[in-house]
Enzyme design. Structure first.
Site, PDB file in Angstrom:
ATOM      1  N   VAL A   1       0.857  -1.191   0.000  1.00 31.48           N
ATOM      2  CA  VAL A   1       0.000   0.000   0.000  1.00 31.48           C
ATOM      3  C   VAL A   1       0.884   1.228   0.000  1.00 31.48           C
ATOM      4  CG1 VAL A   1      -1.753   1.302   1.261  1.00 31.48           C
ATOM      5  CG2 VAL A   1      -1.861  -1.187   1.231  1.00 31.48           C
TER       6      VAL A   1
ATOM      7  N   ALA B   1       4.633   4.177   2.664  1.00 30.18           N
ATOM      8  CA  ALA B   1       4.119   2.926   2.085  1.00 30.18           C
ATOM      9  C   ALA B   1       4.359   1.798   3.082  1.00 30.18           C
ATOM     10  CB  ALA B   1       4.850   2.602   0.783  1.00 30.18           C
ATOM     11  N   LYS B   2       3.778   0.659   2.860  1.00 27.12           N
ATOM     12  CA  LYS B   2       4.082  -0.533   3.667  1.00 27.12           C
ATOM     13  C   LYS B   2       3.702  -1.762   2.872  1.00 27.12           C
ATOM     14  CE  LYS B   2       5.677  -1.355   7.865  1.00 27.12           C
ATOM     15  NZ  LYS B   2       6.648  -0.527   8.591  1.00 27.12           N
ATOM     16  N   GLY B   3       4.340  -2.864   3.199  1.00 28.24           N
ATOM     17  CA  GLY B   3       3.997  -4.116   2.546  1.00 28.24           C
ATOM     18  C   GLY B   3       3.857  -5.213   3.578  1.00 28.24           C
TER      19      GLY B   3
END
Ligand code: NAD
Length: 421
Positions: A66, A111-113
């Protein structure tokens, strides 16, 4: 993961971050379109991550990336491997990254995953394949000027090396595409312990300004991974007494202080359960919330300090959020009423992304820095962010989180506006 299991795990990161934003937005009287812009992700991707298991079968995991905001620069944020990772949690963590990079005034967005998986159940080969397939599937939206991953829970420099290798197969040599790499592959000196080091600088500043000295200070830490273990080591070196630490399997307590120089290699480098160490009494994970201490430092997962579980009974002077989103909004309010300061995650643990930024600049310039320079620059950045937040806390008599959020939201909203949004 069923809804029931999720509820049992209490308020989740996504809801915590959203709620905190709404409260700050109310105070700042943000315009409705700005609220919408800053709560929804710029881009969100869900992928299947098929892995051939060692027994020959295929398992398919769910992966998420995201990008919350790229208004102030390329999106930036870690990747976690965890059974509870889902879209809402990853969005919450991505949003926190936006506030973190803005507060630190580094030219990144957030962001992050995450991949929904229990990596403890994977072999080394399966873990490598998972890392490679995931990065391949999200590679379309990555890049040194687009979105740059880094380590988070259950991922480390080796995982970043596999991811960099996979990404480089597509586009050629591009060390700035991933941070938190091993130093021999273009990683930065000081990145491994950067989150803990940044947190230690914040603790040192707060301790000096508010009369809670680190020397002989009593510290309790939840989590003994990258952040928790290095922080225990650094605070111990400054003369603090680390009374208790925990990991996923339980905790260890010693009223005279744990022998951190011996526990660090055992629990962190060798990944042995802290309870297998001989220098303290075994305690449950829940017992740490009752220990009288000066500094209580959650450094594991989100949603662990709650109204229902422990906010009324914490016995500490300050909570330092080394983990992301450990405190629910209702617990936050209780702690404010009890006069216990909470240093928010996006200040307390911002050292990691700050040194990731240093790593990115070193890669782009192909000019490595010394360990000393990394830490000197980190201190400058952490001190500046801490003092900016402290000024607002003192002038307006608000919580640390509210003050920090107001700074970050203002910076991001301004960047969006200048871009015409
Ligand atoms: P890690 O995987 O290295 O370590 C996590 C630790 O938490 C381990 O010791 C694990 O055993 C423990 N743990 C897991 N579940 C637990 C539970 N239920 N009770 C007690 N302990 C438990 O992860 P990390 O990189 O140290 O990250 C910890 C926190 O810090 C996360 O919230 C992460 O998002 C945040 N953070 C990490 C970085 C970084 O650079 N690594 C940067 C910013 C924020």
């Amino acid at each position: 993961m069923t809804e029931k299991t999720k509820q049992k795990n209490g308020m989740r990161t996504g809801a915590i971050v959203h709620n905190q934003f709404e409260m700050a937005a109310d105070l700042m009287e943000l315009e409705p379109y700005q609220r919408k812009l800053l709560t929804s992700p710029f881009r969100s991707m869900t992928v299947e991550v098929p892995v051939r298991m060692d027994d020959g079968s295929f398992d398919i995991f769910k992966g998420y990336r995201v990008q919350h905001s790229g208004a102030r620069g390329p999106c930036k944020g870690g990747i976690r491997f965890h059974p509870l990772a889902d879209e809402s949690e990853v969005l919450g963590l991505a949003t926190t990254m936006t506030w973190k990079t803005a507060l630190m005034d580094i030219p990144f967005g957030g962001a992050k995953g995450g991949v929904q998986v229990d990596p403890r159940k994977l072999s080394e080969r399966e873990l490598e394949q998972l890392s490679r397939v995931f990065i391949n599937r999200i590679a379309l939206i990555l890049g040194p000027y687009r979105d740059i991953p880094a380590p988070d829970v259950n991922t480390n420099a080796q995982v970043m090396a596999w991811m960099l290798d996979e990404y480089s197969k597509r586009v050629g040599y591009s060390p700035a595409a991933v941070t938190g790499k091993p130093v021999s592959l273009g990683g930065s000196l000081g990145r491994e312990e950067a989150t803990a080091q940044g947190c230690a600088y914040v603790i040192e500043n707060y301790g000096r300004d508010f009369g809670v000295p680190v020397k002989d200070g009593r510290v309790v830490i939840q989590g003994f991974g990258n952040v928790g273990a290095h922080l225990a080591r650094l605070l111990h070196e400054q003369g603090a007494k680390i009374l208790a630490v925990t990991d996923v399997d339980g905790g260890l307590y010693n009223e005279n202080g744990l022998d951190i120089p011996r526990l660090f290699p055992h629990g962190y480098l060798e990944r042995q359960p802290v309870q297998d160490f001989d220098g303290g009494d075994k305690i449950t994970n829940d017992a740490i919330w009752k220990i009288p201490c000066d500094w209580l430092i959650p450094a594991a997962l989100g949603g662990v300090i709650t109204r229902e579980k422990n906010a009324d009974t914490l016995n500490c002077k300050v909570v330092v959020e080394a983990a992301n989103s450990p405190t629910t909004p209702t617990a936050d309010k209780i702690l404010f009423d009890r006069d216990i300061d909470v240093i928010p995650d996006f200040l307390a643990n911002a050292g990691g992304v700050t040194v990731s930024y240093f790593e990115w600049t070193q890669n782009l310039q192909q000019h490595p820095w010394s360990f000393q320079k990394v830490n000197d620059e980190l201190r400058i950045k952490m001190d500046r962010a801490y003092n900016t937040v402290k000024d607002i806390v003192e002038k307006r008599n608000v919580q640390w989180r509210t003050a920090a959020l107001a700074i970050s939201i203002k910076r991001v909203a301004e960047a969006e506006k200048l871009r015409g949004h």
